[in-house]
Design a protein around this motif. Structure first.
Motif, short mmCIF file in Angstrom:
data_model
loop_
_atom_site.label_atom_id
_atom_site.label_comp_id
_atom_site.label_asym_id
_atom_site.label_seq_id
_atom_site.Cartn_x
_atom_site.Cartn_y
_atom_site.Cartn_z
N PHE A 88 109.33 -18.30 22.01
CA PHE A 88 108.78 -19.34 23.16
C PHE A 88 107.47 -19.07 23.52
N ARG A 89 106.67 -20.14 23.63
CA ARG A 89 105.32 -19.85 24.03
C ARG A 89 105.00 -20.34 25.29
N GLY A 90 104.39 -19.94 26.27
CA GLY A 90 103.81 -20.68 27.24
C GLY A 90 104.94 -21.03 28.41
N GLU A 91 104.85 -22.13 29.17
CA GLU A 91 105.70 -22.64 30.19
C GLU A 91 107.06 -22.81 30.04
N VAL A 92 107.41 -22.88 28.81
CA VAL A 92 108.99 -23.37 28.34
C VAL A 92 109.50 -22.02 28.71
N ASN A 93 109.11 -20.95 28.87
CA ASN A 93 109.87 -19.53 29.40
C ASN A 93 110.40 -19.79 30.70
N PHE A 94 109.89 -20.88 31.40
CA PHE A 94 110.62 -21.01 32.67
C PHE A 94 112.10 -21.26 32.72
N PHE A 95 112.54 -21.74 31.47
CA PHE A 95 113.91 -22.14 31.34
C PHE A 95 114.83 -21.10 30.69
N LEU A 96 114.45 -20.10 30.16
CA LEU A 96 115.00 -19.04 29.48
C LEU A 96 115.60 -18.37 30.50
N SER A 97 116.85 -17.75 29.87
CA SER A 97 117.48 -17.01 30.72
C SER A 97 116.70 -15.79 31.75
N ARG A 98 117.04 -15.85 33.13
CA ARG A 98 116.12 -15.08 33.77
C ARG A 98 116.43 -13.63 33.57
N PHE B 129 111.95 -32.74 16.01
CA PHE B 129 113.34 -32.17 16.66
C PHE B 129 114.43 -32.42 15.62
N SER B 130 114.14 -33.18 14.57
CA SER B 130 115.41 -33.55 13.77
C SER B 130 115.71 -32.50 12.66
N PHE B 131 114.50 -31.74 12.56
CA PHE B 131 114.36 -30.65 11.33
C PHE B 131 115.54 -29.65 11.33
N ASN B 132 116.23 -29.85 10.17
CA ASN B 132 117.29 -28.61 10.18
C ASN B 132 116.70 -27.41 9.24
N PRO B 133 116.60 -26.35 9.86
CA PRO B 133 116.10 -24.96 8.91
C PRO B 133 117.13 -24.88 7.85
N GLU B 134 116.64 -24.72 6.67
CA GLU B 134 117.55 -24.42 5.51
C GLU B 134 117.22 -22.93 5.01
N SER B 135 116.54 -22.52 5.47
CA SER B 135 116.15 -21.04 5.10
C SER B 135 115.77 -20.24 6.47
N ASP B 136 115.97 -18.84 5.89
CA ASP B 136 115.27 -17.78 7.30
C ASP B 136 113.84 -18.09 7.50
N GLY B 137 113.48 -17.77 8.78
CA GLY B 137 112.16 -18.10 9.17
C GLY B 137 111.92 -17.95 10.66
N GLU B 138 110.62 -18.23 10.74
CA GLU B 138 110.27 -18.23 12.16
C GLU B 138 109.98 -19.52 12.85
N LEU B 139 110.70 -19.56 14.00
CA LEU B 139 110.44 -20.96 14.87
C LEU B 139 109.52 -20.77 16.10
N VAL B 140 108.47 -21.31 16.04
CA VAL B 140 107.70 -21.09 17.48
C VAL B 140 107.68 -22.51 18.28
N VAL B 141 108.02 -22.22 19.27
CA VAL B 141 108.43 -23.34 20.50
C VAL B 141 107.29 -23.03 21.41
N GLU B 142 106.47 -24.39 21.44
CA GLU B 142 105.30 -24.30 22.61
C GLU B 142 105.39 -25.43 23.55
N GLU B 143 104.89 -24.93 24.67
CA GLU B 143 104.98 -25.91 25.79
C GLU B 143 104.22 -27.24 25.82
N ILE B 144 104.30 -28.34 26.64
CA ILE B 144 103.60 -29.30 26.47
C ILE B 144 102.46 -28.80 27.43
N LYS B 145 101.15 -29.11 26.88
CA LYS B 145 99.93 -28.70 27.78
C LYS B 145 99.46 -29.86 28.66
N SER B 146 99.22 -29.33 29.69
CA SER B 146 98.61 -30.62 30.78
C SER B 146 97.15 -30.49 30.76
#
Ligand SMILES: [Zn+2]
Length: 246
Positions: free
Chosen positions: A7-17, A60-77
């Motif tokens: 998780f990158r940037g401001e989306v960290n706001f939502f992760l478990s504290r 958003f509808s993508f289904n991962p079908e192999s091992d891998g790395e998923l990067v989740v980035e914030e919306i930039k203002s």
């Protein structure tokens, strides 16, 4: 399947504290969309600006079908909702809002600045999602779970508590700099105000208002009367003290 989720940037706001981490090893027991995977970490899809799976853009509808790395980035203002993006191909024609009951005051402040804002006082989550979808509105709320609904495409989960701070946050996030149409809508029902001759409503005015004011506006929907009196002036000052020129 084993995923590394970053998780990158401001989306960290939502992760478990408690965990204070932004990188997670995640084992996928069954097929799941990226939306569901990410939202299982409490990050609503509406707050995500970019998704990369093994460095390739996915939606958003993508289904991962192999091992891998998923990067989740914030919306930039500044977040321009009128421009299509990879995750939101259908942009909005204009910036219109729907304010949830937990940010009602923010909704009213935006109306005072001239924005088209539907303010919810008793809508269910389902109704909010339906209106946002049908009327193409940006949802403003402090309810994170509401924003997991698929029908809500554009939104801001407000971080601040104070309505004026929330207003600043909204203007900053969506890159709104004005000019504003201050005092152009009914703060009660969001309808555009119309000029009305004093003679037509004089019977509804208090003696002092009758004496000191000559320019009046009426809401054609709820028939409330408005004039630029002390409330107007104090609101104007309040906005300006927050750096919002009206
Ligand atoms: Zn009205």
């Amino acid at each position: 399947m084993k995923l590394t989720i970053i998780f990158r940037g401001e989306v960290n706001f939502f992760l478990s504290r408690t965990s204070q981490r932004s990188v997670f090893k995640h084992t996928l027991a069954r097929k799941a969309s990226v939306k569901d995977i990410v939202e299982s970490f409490r990050v609503p899809h509406t707050e995500i600006g970019n998704l990369l799976f093994n460095r390739m853009s996915v939606d958003f509808s993508f289904n991962p079908e192999s091992d891998g790395e998923l990067v989740v980035e914030e919306i930039k203002s500044p977040y321009d909702v009128t421009r299509p993006s990879y995750l939101r191909k259908e942009a909005l024609d204009e910036l219109r809002f729907l304010a949830d009951v937990n940010v009602m005051k923010l909704g009213r402040l935006l109306i005072m600045l001239g924005f088209d804002v539907q303010v919810s006082d008793s809508f269910s989550d389902k109704t909010i999602a339906r209106i946002a979808d049908e009327e193409k509105r940006v949802v403003l709320t402090r309810d994170t779970d509401l924003l997991k609904r698929k029908k809500i495409v554009f939104a801001r989960r407000l971080r601040n508590h104070n309505p004026y701070d929330q207003l600043y946050e909204t203007l900053h996030f969506f890159g709104i700099t004005g000019p504003f149409n201050f005092f152009s809508r009914c703060s009660s029902c969001n309808t555009r105000l119309e000029r009305i001759e004093k003679e037509k409503i004089i019977h509804r005015l208090a003696p002092k208002t009758k004496k000191y004011y000559n320019t009046f506006y009426i809401c054609p929907d709820c028939m409330r009367i408005f004039w630029k009196g002390s409330h107007h002036d104090s609101m104007k000052k309040r906005f300006e003290s927050k750096g919002i020129k009206v």
